[in-house]
Structures are given as C-alpha cells and as structure tokens.
Motif scaffolding. Structure first.
Motif, short mmCIF file in Angstrom:
data_model
loop_
_atom_site.label_atom_id
_atom_site.label_comp_id
_atom_site.label_asym_id
_atom_site.label_seq_id
_atom_site.Cartn_x
_atom_site.Cartn_y
_atom_site.Cartn_z
N GLY A 120 0.81 -1.22 0.00
CA GLY A 120 0.00 0.00 0.00
C GLY A 120 0.84 1.26 0.00
N LEU A 123 1.55 3.16 -3.23
CA LEU A 123 0.49 3.93 -3.90
C LEU A 123 0.70 5.43 -3.75
CD1 LEU A 123 -2.69 1.86 -3.03
CD2 LEU A 123 -1.24 1.75 -5.05
N CYS A 129 3.70 4.64 -9.77
CA CYS A 129 2.40 4.44 -10.41
C CYS A 129 2.48 4.75 -11.90
CB CYS A 129 1.33 5.29 -9.73
SG CYS A 129 1.06 4.76 -8.01
N ILE A 147 -3.73 -5.11 -3.30
CA ILE A 147 -3.20 -4.07 -2.41
C ILE A 147 -3.25 -4.57 -0.97
CG2 ILE A 147 -3.33 -1.64 -1.76
CD1 ILE A 147 -3.29 -1.67 -4.73
N VAL A 152 -2.14 2.11 3.38
CA VAL A 152 -3.01 2.90 2.53
C VAL A 152 -3.70 4.01 3.35
CG1 VAL A 152 -5.18 2.80 1.24
CG2 VAL A 152 -3.41 1.09 0.83
N ALA A 159 -3.67 7.18 -2.23
CA ALA A 159 -4.05 5.80 -2.52
C ALA A 159 -5.28 5.74 -3.43
CB ALA A 159 -4.31 5.03 -1.23
N SER A 162 -4.32 6.83 -6.95
CA SER A 162 -3.54 5.82 -7.67
C SER A 162 -4.42 4.67 -8.12
CB SER A 162 -2.42 5.28 -6.78
OG SER A 162 -1.57 6.32 -6.40
N ILE A 163 -5.31 4.23 -7.24
CA ILE A 163 -6.19 3.12 -7.58
C ILE A 163 -7.09 3.49 -8.76
CG2 ILE A 163 -8.17 1.76 -6.75
CD1 ILE A 163 -6.70 1.53 -4.06
N PHE A 166 -4.98 3.38 -11.89
CA PHE A 166 -4.72 1.99 -12.30
C PHE A 166 -5.93 1.41 -13.02
CE2 PHE A 166 -1.54 1.42 -8.59
CZ PHE A 166 -0.47 1.72 -9.43
N VAL A 173 -8.04 -4.17 -9.55
CA VAL A 173 -7.51 -3.89 -8.22
C VAL A 173 -8.26 -4.74 -7.19
CG1 VAL A 173 -7.26 -2.13 -6.41
CG2 VAL A 173 -6.72 -1.56 -8.79
#
Ligand code: C2E
Ligand code: MG
Ligand code: MG
Ligand code: MG
Length: 283
Positions: A120, A123, A129, A147, A152, A159, A162-163, A166, A173
């Motif tokens: 985490g 992130l 990233c 993750i 996080v 976080a 970034s998620i 992604f 994820v």
C-alpha cells in the motif's frame, strides 16, 4: 548442524525485523544481489470460481532461495524492503516477471488474470504508479494488483487517486487480507476496487461459528452491492469451501485447490484441471 544454524538465522531476521538497521541493510543488499543472481522467483497459486469451477486467476507469490540460508519467506523481508525503500525495485521486478509469465501462460492456451501483491505504501509514490501504467500501456496485460497493508490509510488521498488511475489504465484492483485491520469498513468506503479478498483468519472461522458466518455473509453482500467480487484465501478443507459457497463467495484459493507452485507446475496444473477430482468437488 548447518541446516539448523541456517534456519535459526532466518528466524533471527524475522524476530529482529526493523530492530537492527545494519542487519536489515545487509539483508537488503543480499536481496538485491539475489534479484540479479536469479535467487528470487515467483510461485503461482490458482483462484477457482465457485460458479463454474474454472481457474480465472492466479496469484504471484515471491520466493527467495538464498544460496547459504535456504528459503527466506516473504513475510521476513517484504516489511524490511518497505522500511528501507527497496520495495519499489522488488515490486517492479515482480511485475515484469509476472507480465512475462502471463504471456507464457497465454501462449499455452491459459488465459488467466495474474495478480501481483503491491505494498500500500507504493500507492503514494507517483513515479512508481506512472511506471506501472507505462508497463501495461497498449498491451493485453491481464494484470490485477492486490493491495496489501493498511499503510493505505496513512495517505488515503494518494491511494484512492492511484487506484483510480490503475483502473482507468485497465488494471484490476483487489483489496487483500480484508478483515484483519480495525478500519475495514472505512477501507471499503474509501477504496473503489474490483475484488475483495477475505483474510484466511476469517475464512477458517466460518466452519466454526455462526457469528462469523453472519459477519462474512453481510461482508459478501456489501462487497457485491459495491460491485466487487469476493475471493476467500487460505481455504484448506472441503467443509470451509462448502460454507463459503453457501455464503455466496465468488472464488476460493488455498491448499485445498493447490499450493503456490512454479510456472512450469502451474501450466501442468491448469492443463489437468478439467480432469482434476478437486474440480468436481468445487464447481
Ligand atoms: P498474501 O498476499 O495474503 O498471500 C497469502 C499467503 O497465504 C501466502 O503466503 C500463501 O502461500 C499462503 N497460503 C495460501 N493458501 C494457503 C492455505 O490454504 N493455508 C495457509 N495456511 N496459507 C496459505 P506467502 O507466500 O508466504 O506470502 C505471505 C505474504 O507476503 C503475502 O500474503 C503477501 O502479503 C506478501 N507477499 C508475497 N509475495 C509478495 C510480492 O511479490 N510483493 C509484495 N509486496 N508482497 C508479497
Ligand atoms: Mg495477496
Ligand atoms: Mg491475502
Ligand atoms: Mg494474507
């Protein structure tokens, strides 16, 4: 004897993690050397769908065979790699390997999603990233990021951003080890993910108590209403597997199906899965 001495040194590392910075740095320089020498590798553990009994995904788990100390389990060096800033190099190596292995599997006719564990903490690292997005750009990557770590929570803004990035890049994820931290519900509210992985401590409990079954049932329903699929880790018995299927769990992973195995063994396992008696028991 020599084997026992080596063993106790590994245990010492585990017990002293973070305690002795010089020992940690020594271990990290050995890890970096091991990365280049080919002492680190990935093993893969299958995830089986409870709906159709198929293997839709596999999880990459890192293995380190130290030339003199023998096998060093990930739990005794991942945390140190996070503390010392070596986790990025390790994770980038893992991602590159996993992408290669996925291409090998695909060429052998096994189209599976490959999951990679991501700390985490990474992130919050923008350039990491960006690197991941560049790695998967314009290719049929079939990658999922698991993750881990409540780190996080330390930087929720980074976080979540970034998620989202992604997922926009086509990566799946997964929230790993769900149910061990104290902040599990706020975690769910905050993170928009594709998959929720229930920690094995909760999974084992479903065969033992009605309260745990009720808690897991409402967690699975909640995850579904948030658009996530649910995977149970650490499934070791048919009894646990049956209980999970009744609760609506989407997939299971654990020694009942298979241990984590090297890529060549995984290919054999996937090829033989249709005829595997365990498949009939699950699907
Ligand atoms: P995790 O991601 O939650 O992985 C599940 C762990 O449970 C693995 O341990 C796996 O071998 C083990 N396991 C699987 N099925 C069963 C079962 O039926 N019963 C029991 N008792 N255990 C089972 P492992 O491979 O030692 O990995 C431990 C942890 O280390 C992982 O937990 C993950 O957090 C971390 N890790 C492993 N590889 C990597 C990696 O490449 N990068 C990062 N950042 N972390 C990794
Ligand atoms: Mg995992
Ligand atoms: Mg897990
Ligand atoms: Mg775990």
């Amino acid at each position: 004897d020599e084997a026992r001495r080596q063993n106790s040194r590994v245990v010492t590392y585990q017990a002293d993690a973070y305690a002795d910075p010089s020992l940690n740095l020594a271990l990290m320089s050995e890890m970096r050397r091991g990365l280049h020498a080919g002492d680190l590798s990935l093993h893969y553990q299958s995830k089986v769908s409870t709906a159709d009994g198929e293997v839709h995904g596999v999880e990459a788990l890192i293995r380190w065979k130290h030339p003199s100390r023998g096998n060093i389990p990930p739990d005794s060096f991942i945390g140190i790699a996070e503390e010392t800033g070596n986790i990025r190099e390790l994770t980038e190596w893992t991602l590159a390997r996993a992408l290669e292995d996925r291409a090998t599997l695909s060429a052998a006719g096994h189209d599976v999603i490959v999951s990679v564990n991501i700390s985490g903490r990474l992130l919050a690292d923008r350039s990491f990233c960006d690197h991941v997005q560049a790695m998967v750009a314009s290719r049929d990557h079939g990658l999922c990021l698991e993750i881990t770590e409540t780190a996080v929570i330390e930087n929720p803004t980074a976080a979540t951003a970034s998620i989202a990035a992604f997922r926009a890049a086509g990566l799946k994820v997964s929230i790993d080890d769900y149910g061990v931290g104290l902040s599990s519900l706020s975690y769910l509210k905050m993170l928009h993910a594709d998959e929720l992985k229930i920690d094995k401590s909760l999974v084992v409990a479903v065969a033992e108590s009605q309260r745990d079954r009720l808690i897991l049932k409402s967690t699975i329903d909640l995850a579904h209403s948030l658009g996530m699929s649910v995977v149970a880790e650490g499934v070791e018995t048919a009894e646990v597997q049956a209980a999970l299927a009744l609760l609506g769990c989407d997939a299971i992973q654990g020694y009942l199906i298979s241990r984590p195995v090297p890529l060549t063994d995984l290919t054999d396992f996937l090829t033989g899965w249709g005829q595997n008696p365990r498949r009939a028991a699950v699907g």
